[in-house]
Scaffold this active site. Sequence first.
Site, PDB file in Angstrom:
ATOM      1  N   SER A 108       0.825  -1.196   0.000  1.00 35.98           N
ATOM      2  CA  SER A 108       0.000   0.000   0.000  1.00 35.98           C
ATOM      3  C   SER A 108       0.869   1.260   0.000  1.00 35.98           C
ATOM      4  O   SER A 108       1.659   1.473  -0.903  1.00 35.98           O
ATOM      5  CB  SER A 108      -0.951  -0.047   1.203  1.00 35.98           C
ATOM      6  OG  SER A 108      -1.884   0.996   1.179  1.00 35.98           O
ATOM      7  N   HIS A 133      -2.470  -0.992  -4.321  1.00 31.32           N
ATOM      8  CA  HIS A 133      -3.918  -0.912  -4.495  1.00 31.32           C
ATOM      9  C   HIS A 133      -4.343   0.540  -4.340  1.00 31.32           C
ATOM     10  O   HIS A 133      -3.541   1.399  -3.981  1.00 31.32           O
ATOM     11  CB  HIS A 133      -4.675  -1.831  -3.522  1.00 31.32           C
ATOM     12  CG  HIS A 133      -4.420  -1.556  -2.071  1.00 31.32           C
ATOM     13  ND1 HIS A 133      -4.765  -2.433  -1.066  1.00 31.32           N
ATOM     14  CD2 HIS A 133      -3.853  -0.501  -1.431  1.00 31.32           C
ATOM     15  CE1 HIS A 133      -4.430  -1.939   0.100  1.00 31.32           C
ATOM     16  NE2 HIS A 133      -3.882  -0.765  -0.090  1.00 31.32           N
TER      17      HIS A 133
END
Length: 208
Positions: A108, A133
């Site tokens: 992330s 993501h």
Amino acid sequence: MSNGFQMPSSRYVLPSFIEQSAYGTKETNPYAKLFEERIIFLGTQVDDTSANDIMAQLLVLEGMDPDRDITMYINSPGGSFTALMAIYDTMQYVRPDVQTVCLGQAASAAAVLLAAGAPGKRAALPNARVLIHQPATQGTQGQVSDLEIQAAEIERMRKLMETTLSQHTGKTPEQIRIDTDRDKILTAEGALEYGIIDQVFDYRKLNT
């Protein structure tokens, strides 16, 4: 005598040890020892506490020697988008090149920091993994106007993340959007192919 380097409460507390030098003995800890070698270790979630800590170290190391590289080791599950961008901006702001190395995982927000290292100086160990993501969102509530404001901010953050990753990987923002619509997990070799890192380090033992 303590060297005064305090480990933030968010970190796992490691034991201190006594180090002998030509000037006598001093009490130190692993983080302080790494700092002396111009190494910053991100081993927690990316939040305001860890961001403030890392930004302070970057600025101090720049002041100590603006022409010598800084190395940031990363093993983090990611975290806050605003904390991520605070660290990112500081990495780009300081004069020294910041080398990034993934140990374990960079997920992330941490994956963006890994990619944001100086060109040619981004790496991972062989069994590291990288996950990218779209920025995570929390449950929203309130009046319709409030929801519209929150939705616009979520879209702004997503576009900023896509633009940032695009800048450092060579992928188009459109491709980044497709790839981050769901979790995209990359091995070290996959991260190399994607442009997040520039090399996969060999084990030092293999080179001795």
